[in-house]
Write an enzyme that holds these catalytic residues in place. Structure first.
Site, PDB file in Angstrom:
ATOM      1  N   ASP A 105       5.856 -12.365  24.138  1.00 21.39           N
ATOM      2  CA  ASP A 105       7.168 -12.020  23.603  1.00 21.39           C
ATOM      3  C   ASP A 105       8.042 -13.261  23.519  1.00 21.39           C
ATOM      4  O   ASP A 105       8.748 -13.623  24.455  1.00 21.39           O
ATOM      5  CB  ASP A 105       7.830 -10.943  24.479  1.00 21.39           C
ATOM      6  CG  ASP A 105       7.036  -9.646  24.474  1.00 21.39           C
ATOM      7  OD1 ASP A 105       6.512  -9.284  23.408  1.00 21.39           O
ATOM      8  OD2 ASP A 105       6.935  -9.005  25.533  1.00 21.39           O
ATOM      9  N   LYS A 164       6.401  -0.470  16.879  1.00 27.24           N
ATOM     10  CA  LYS A 164       7.081   0.795  17.165  1.00 27.24           C
ATOM     11  C   LYS A 164       7.784   1.375  15.936  1.00 27.24           C
ATOM     12  O   LYS A 164       8.976   1.664  15.933  1.00 27.24           O
ATOM     13  CB  LYS A 164       8.100   0.615  18.303  1.00 27.24           C
ATOM     14  CG  LYS A 164       7.491   0.213  19.638  1.00 27.24           C
ATOM     15  CD  LYS A 164       8.548   0.119  20.729  1.00 27.24           C
ATOM     16  CE  LYS A 164       7.955  -0.230  22.075  1.00 27.24           C
ATOM     17  NZ  LYS A 164       7.515  -1.644  22.145  1.00 27.24           N
ATOM     18  N   PHE A 165       7.031   1.596  14.883  1.00 23.61           N
ATOM     19  CA  PHE A 165       7.604   2.152  13.657  1.00 23.61           C
ATOM     20  C   PHE A 165       8.226   3.521  13.921  1.00 23.61           C
ATOM     21  O   PHE A 165       7.662   4.362  14.622  1.00 23.61           O
ATOM     22  CB  PHE A 165       6.528   2.289  12.579  1.00 23.61           C
ATOM     23  CG  PHE A 165       5.970   0.975  12.088  1.00 23.61           C
ATOM     24  CD1 PHE A 165       6.791  -0.122  11.874  1.00 23.61           C
ATOM     25  CD2 PHE A 165       4.612   0.842  11.819  1.00 23.61           C
ATOM     26  CE1 PHE A 165       6.287  -1.315  11.411  1.00 23.61           C
ATOM     27  CE2 PHE A 165       4.093  -0.351  11.348  1.00 23.61           C
ATOM     28  CZ  PHE A 165       4.929  -1.433  11.153  1.00 23.61           C
ATOM     29  N   ASP A 208      10.600   5.986  11.330  1.00 26.32           N
ATOM     30  CA  ASP A 208      11.370   6.191  10.112  1.00 26.32           C
ATOM     31  C   ASP A 208      10.831   7.452   9.440  1.00 26.32           C
ATOM     32  O   ASP A 208      10.010   8.159  10.030  1.00 26.32           O
ATOM     33  CB  ASP A 208      11.255   4.957   9.195  1.00 26.32           C
ATOM     34  CG  ASP A 208      12.512   4.713   8.366  1.00 26.32           C
ATOM     35  OD1 ASP A 208      12.981   5.673   7.710  1.00 26.32           O
ATOM     36  OD2 ASP A 208      13.021   3.581   8.367  1.00 26.32           O
ATOM     37  N   ARG A 251       3.209  -4.649  36.889  1.00 20.03           N
ATOM     38  CA  ARG A 251       3.751  -5.751  37.664  1.00 20.03           C
ATOM     39  C   ARG A 251       2.907  -5.953  38.927  1.00 20.03           C
ATOM     40  O   ARG A 251       2.762  -5.013  39.728  1.00 20.03           O
ATOM     41  CB  ARG A 251       5.200  -5.462  38.089  1.00 20.03           C
ATOM     42  CG  ARG A 251       6.197  -5.455  36.930  1.00 20.03           C
ATOM     43  CD  ARG A 251       6.416  -6.862  36.407  1.00 20.03           C
ATOM     44  NE  ARG A 251       7.430  -6.917  35.373  1.00 20.03           N
ATOM     45  CZ  ARG A 251       7.207  -6.759  34.071  1.00 20.03           C
ATOM     46  NH1 ARG A 251       5.980  -6.508  33.652  1.00 20.03           N
ATOM     47  NH2 ARG A 251       8.181  -6.866  33.210  1.00 20.03           N
ATOM     48  N   GLY A 305       3.211  -8.907  30.500  1.00 22.97           N
ATOM     49  CA  GLY A 305       3.894  -9.983  29.798  1.00 22.97           C
ATOM     50  C   GLY A 305       4.389 -11.065  30.723  1.00 22.97           C
ATOM     51  O   GLY A 305       3.681 -12.015  31.060  1.00 22.97           O
TER      52      GLY A 305
END
Length: 254
Positions: free
Chosen positions: A18, A71-72, A74, A195, A224
């Site tokens: 990210d 993460k579409f 719509d 984590r 991440g």
């Protein structure tokens, strides 16, 4: 309904890269390639670098599957068009929001399958549906008018997603046991909020260690900052991969 595309990964560790810096992203991908099972590129990266940026990162770790986490969410026609637009990148996993509803979920899956056929891609992107973001808890859900607790909302959204063609869902690790009991082994369970015990939680509220998440039934563990912010990302990835592998041996997980 056509058969649902449900990939399996020998190594469940996907590293979330990210950053908006494409050179740093490529460097991280190369650094973790020996230990990771895949890489995840999300909205932050994609908005800054687009399709060309994804190609550059993939070139640094060409053998790793890609998780494209956009993460579409719509109307169905728009989401279908977005899926077709990124299909040439051949992501192994592609996210939509389960809260987009049945028609949107179905449109995304069908667009992925159609695009793969048209492009001659061996396997269509597996569409996985985001349930409740791991940065949200019961209080956050109430503030946006959704019924809690979060675990119940996850269950409702999972029902909808799987009934309308999603290969699996994205959920917090704390929901794994309940979801596996309800839906069995078939749905793909993609789990962020991972984590190591000594790592900071950051903005994640529903978290679990890599070993516990794997033992609980996670197919894909997304990690991440504990890797990408480490002084030595390659070593951090190797240590987490070893922890996951040890957990798999103890539980007999494939």
């Amino acid at each position: 309904m056509s058969k649902i595309n449900r990939p399996r990964f020998d190594n469940p560790l996907f590293v979330a890269i990210d950053t908006i810096d494409v050179q740093r992203a490529a460097s991280l991908a190369k650094a973790v390639a020996a230990s990771a099972g895949g890489i995840k590129l999300g909205l932050e990266f994609f908005m800054a670098n687009g399709i060309d940026g994804v190609h550059r990162v993939r070139a640094a770790a060409p053998d790793l599957p890609l998780f494209l986490d956009l993460k579409f969410h719509d109307i169905p026609n728009t989401v279908a068009g977005a899926v077709r637009a990124v299909a040439p990148l051949a992501p192994a996993l592609l996210t939509i929001h389960a809260s987009g509803g049945p028609a949107m979920i179905k449109a995304a899956r069908e667009a992925a399958a159609e695009a793969a056929l048209r492009l001659g891609i061996d396997r269509a992107p597996a569409v996985v549906a985001v349930t409740v973001l791991t940065s949200m808890d019961d209080t956050d859900l109430m503030s946006v008018g959704q019924r809690g607790p979060a675990s119940d909302q996850v269950l409702r959204l999972t029902d909808t997603a799987l009934a309308h063609g999603a290969a699996g869902i994205v959920c917090a690790p704390t929901e794994l046991v309940r979801l596996r009991a309800r839906f069995g082994a078939q749905p793909l369970m993609v789990v962020p909020g991972i984590r190591p015990a000594d790592a900071a939680r950051g903005d994640q509220k529903r978290v679990m260690t890599p070993a516990d998440a794997r033992a609980g039934g996670a197919d894909v563990l997304v990690v991440g900052r504990p890797i990408t912010d480490a002084a030595d990302p390659a070593q951090a990835a190797a240590e987490i991969a070893a922890e996951i592998a040890a957990a798999a041996e103890l539980t007999g997980a494939a």
